[in-house]
Scaffold this motif. Structure first.
Motif, PDB file in Angstrom:
ATOM      1  N   PRO A 232       0.831  -1.206   0.000  1.00  0.00           N
ATOM      2  CA  PRO A 232       0.000   0.000   0.000  1.00  0.00           C
ATOM      3  C   PRO A 232       0.867   1.258   0.000  1.00  0.00           C
ATOM      4  CG  PRO A 232       0.100  -0.930   2.199  1.00  0.00           C
ATOM      5  CD  PRO A 232       0.840  -1.887   1.308  1.00  0.00           C
ATOM      6  N   ILE A 233       0.319   2.315  -0.567  1.00  0.00           N
ATOM      7  CA  ILE A 233       1.016   3.596  -0.641  1.00  0.00           C
ATOM      8  C   ILE A 233       0.081   4.696  -0.155  1.00  0.00           C
ATOM      9  CG2 ILE A 233       0.295   3.993  -3.045  1.00  0.00           C
ATOM     10  CD1 ILE A 233       2.982   5.373  -3.525  1.00  0.00           C
ATOM     11  N   ALA A 234       0.633   5.734   0.437  1.00  0.00           N
ATOM     12  CA  ALA A 234      -0.182   6.862   0.890  1.00  0.00           C
ATOM     13  C   ALA A 234       0.685   8.101   1.044  1.00  0.00           C
ATOM     14  CB  ALA A 234      -0.875   6.540   2.215  1.00  0.00           C
ATOM     15  N   VAL A 235       0.038   9.264   0.970  1.00  0.00           N
ATOM     16  CA  VAL A 235       0.702  10.539   1.217  1.00  0.00           C
ATOM     17  C   VAL A 235       0.525  10.879   2.697  1.00  0.00           C
ATOM     18  CG1 VAL A 235       0.756  13.011   0.668  1.00  0.00           C
ATOM     19  CG2 VAL A 235       0.300  11.323  -1.148  1.00  0.00           C
ATOM     20  N   LEU A 236       1.583  11.366   3.313  1.00  0.00           N
ATOM     21  CA  LEU A 236       1.553  11.712   4.731  1.00  0.00           C
ATOM     22  C   LEU A 236       1.110  13.163   4.933  1.00  0.00           C
ATOM     23  CD1 LEU A 236       2.413   9.521   6.776  1.00  0.00           C
ATOM     24  CD2 LEU A 236       3.486   9.203   4.551  1.00  0.00           C
ATOM     25  N   LYS A 237       0.386  13.401   6.029  1.00  0.00           N
ATOM     26  CA  LYS A 237      -0.045  14.764   6.343  1.00  0.00           C
ATOM     27  C   LYS A 237       1.141  15.685   6.640  1.00  0.00           C
ATOM     28  CE  LYS A 237      -4.749  13.857   7.982  1.00  0.00           C
ATOM     29  NZ  LYS A 237      -5.683  13.912   9.139  1.00  0.00           N
ATOM     30  N   SER A 238       2.278  15.107   6.950  1.00  0.00           N
ATOM     31  CA  SER A 238       3.469  15.905   7.219  1.00  0.00           C
ATOM     32  C   SER A 238       4.055  16.514   5.955  1.00  0.00           C
ATOM     33  CB  SER A 238       4.537  15.036   7.901  1.00  0.00           C
ATOM     34  OG  SER A 238       4.885  13.930   7.081  1.00  0.00           O
ATOM     35  N   SER A 239       3.570  16.078   4.791  1.00  0.00           N
ATOM     36  CA  SER A 239       4.091  16.586   3.521  1.00  0.00           C
ATOM     37  C   SER A 239       3.792  18.071   3.361  1.00  0.00           C
ATOM     38  CB  SER A 239       3.488  15.817   2.347  1.00  0.00           C
ATOM     39  OG  SER A 239       3.907  16.376   1.112  1.00  0.00           O
ATOM     40  N   LYS A 240       4.800  18.803   2.889  1.00  0.00           N
ATOM     41  CA  LYS A 240       4.639  20.227   2.605  1.00  0.00           C
ATOM     42  C   LYS A 240       4.371  20.470   1.128  1.00  0.00           C
ATOM     43  CE  LYS A 240       7.686  21.605   6.411  1.00  0.00           C
ATOM     44  NZ  LYS A 240       8.941  22.319   6.792  1.00  0.00           N
TER      45      LYS A 240
END
Length: 271
Positions: A232-240
């Motif tokens: 699985p893959i996902a974008v993290l909320k920590s991403s700017k």
């Protein structure tokens, strides 16, 4: 007198024209000085399971050609270790795990961007031995007295180790080979143990075997002997850089990346 009036008028016109030009230049931005959002340099950090190393490194220049202003930085390791790093505040934009367990934990803690999680890849689990070995042809041969050491990923943190434990339990040989097991920090280390001859056999992903000439596959684990192997893959909320991160996730599902993944022994989850 008349000449003085004309000269004064001309001077006034020239002064007005200069003032108009000056005002116009300050109030109207130079188009070349406007920063194009698409041209701004962006750096993305991708934490990915160790088994993805070869494929992701091959994909990097392909993506850079399409998005030259995006710099990709990879962080490879066991999925469990990467999960812990993210939980501890590591600056990560995208996470690709080798199992749902780790990404489920991050989701429960509210660390994933809604709507970005999806299953990206599938893999297979295989039994390998050193290239010159003829002692093993099947998983059950691991119980033989000729086999002294078997390399596995650490089941507590390495998905490949968890899947391997499921296979061994399903085949009812887990207890018999427990004393022979050598646990690795990630699946690539398990491969290295076999390549170097420090282990007589090992259980790794099919994709890991594509990069070696020092080990060979002798058996593939039955699919019903372990949980489905999905990445699985996902974008993290920590991403700017959410837009850039989402774009890279989309690229990984496209044809260019698919060709690389398939060459490296993976298959797209949707296929």
């Amino acid at each position: 007198m008349h000449s003085k009036r004309i000269l004064a008028f001309v001077s006034w016109v020239l002064a007005s024209l200069v003032l108009f030009i000056a005002c116009n230049q300050t109030s109207t931005p130079n188009p070349t000085s406007i920063a194009n959002p698409k041209a701004q340099a962006v750096s993305l950090t991708v934490s990915a399971a160790a088994s993805l190393k070869d494929a992701m490194n091959e994909i990097k220049p392909l993506y850079s050609k399409e998005q030259p202003t995006v710099k990709l930085t990879y962080n490879f390791g066991s999925s469990g270790a990467l999960q812990q790093q993210i939980e501890q505040g590591a600056g990560v934009d995208i996470f690709i795990s080798a199992a749902n367990k780790q990404i489920d934990a991050l989701n429960q803690k509210g660390l994933l961007v809604d709507g970005t999680r999806k299953d990206l890849l599938k893999n297979k689990l295989v039994l390998i031995v050193p290239q010159s070995s003829n002692d093993v042809t099947d998983f059950k041969d691991l119980t033989s007295s000729r086999i002294k050491k078997i390399a596995l990923g650490e089941p507590k943190s390495v998905p490949a180790g968890q899947y391997a434990q499921q296979v061994l339990t399903s085949l009812k040989i887990a207890d018999q080979i427990k004393s022979k097991s050598v646990y690795a920090k990630d699946v690539r280390q398990a491969l290295n143990y076999v390549e170097s001859g420090n282990a007589d056999a090992g259980i790794v992903y099919l994709s890991d075997t594509k990069s070696t000439q020092k080990a060979k596959v002798v058996a593939t684990a039955p699919e019903n002997s372990h949980s489905p192997i999905v990445y699985p893959i996902a974008v993290l909320k920590s991403s700017k850089h959410l837009d850039a991160a989402k774009n890279f996730v989309q690229f990984l599902s496209g044809n260019a990346a698919k060709n690389v993944f398939e060459k490296q022994g993976f298959s797209l989850a949707g296929s």
